[in-house]
Scaffold this motif. Structure first.
Motif, PDB file in Angstrom:
ATOM      1  N   VAL A 114      15.943  16.545 -23.238  1.00 16.06           N
ATOM      2  CA  VAL A 114      16.164  16.354 -21.805  1.00 16.06           C
ATOM      3  C   VAL A 114      16.542  14.891 -21.591  1.00 16.06           C
ATOM      4  O   VAL A 114      15.796  13.978 -21.950  1.00 16.06           O
ATOM      5  N   GLU A 117      16.789  14.421 -15.218  1.00 13.26           N
ATOM      6  CA  GLU A 117      16.268  15.444 -14.323  1.00 13.26           C
ATOM      7  C   GLU A 117      16.961  15.227 -12.987  1.00 13.26           C
ATOM      8  O   GLU A 117      16.976  14.113 -12.470  1.00 13.26           O
ATOM      9  N   TYR A 126      18.220  20.167 -15.453  1.00 16.85           N
ATOM     10  CA  TYR A 126      18.074  19.098 -16.427  1.00 16.85           C
ATOM     11  C   TYR A 126      19.422  18.921 -17.107  1.00 16.85           C
ATOM     12  O   TYR A 126      20.109  19.904 -17.394  1.00 16.85           O
TER      13      TYR A 126
END
Length: 149
Positions: A114, A117, A126
């Motif tokens: 990731v 966000e 994400y």
């Protein structure tokens, strides 16, 4: 008081003369032809206007897609070197989620990193990098869970 019946008789007399000579029908034919010509010109102009608007809409769509693709490429180039926020596992995929910014080709169980966000429209996404393929793209946040360990 006599003028109204006199005018009516005169009008009928002229109408009968025009009927007999054919000039009444010639006049009506000319009026019909003029009306048809005017309608044709109006329809031709409307068709041309429609073509012009359609062409402009296509041009605008192509330009918007080009711009969005360029912005996505810039973002992806920036994110390729971005630090990993956390490691995740894809829990769900939907091949119908397509678009120039979406991560494609991942499967449930795929390991992802990731990188960002974000909220896009009404959903949370994400920005992830698929560990196996190296592809970077958006994935719905609710379909990625933190990897244990």
């Amino acid at each position: 008081a006599d003028s109204t019946p006199h005018q009516a008789r005169e009008m009928w007399s002229r109408l009968a003369a025009a009927h007999t000579s054919g000039s009444l029908y010639l006049g009506l034919s000319a009026a019909s032809a003029a009306s048809a010509g005017a309608l044709y010109l109006i329809q031709s102009q409307e068709a041309e206007d429609r073509r012009r608007v359609d062409h402009e809409l296509v041009r605008m769509r192509v330009e918007a897609k080009r711009k969005a693709t360029a912005e996505t490429e810039e973002t992806l180039a920036r994110l390729r070197a971005a630090p990993v926020l956390w490691d995740g596992i894809v829990t769900r995929c939907d091949p119908s989620l397509v678009g120039h910014a979406m991560l494609t080709g991942s499967k449930p169980g795929s390991a992802v990193e990731v990188l960002e966000e974000r909220t896009v429209g009404e959903g949370s996404y994400y920005t992830v990098r698929d560990v196996e393929t190296g592809k970077v793209g958006l994935h719905p946040a609710s379909w990625v869970e933190r990897a244990e360990g």
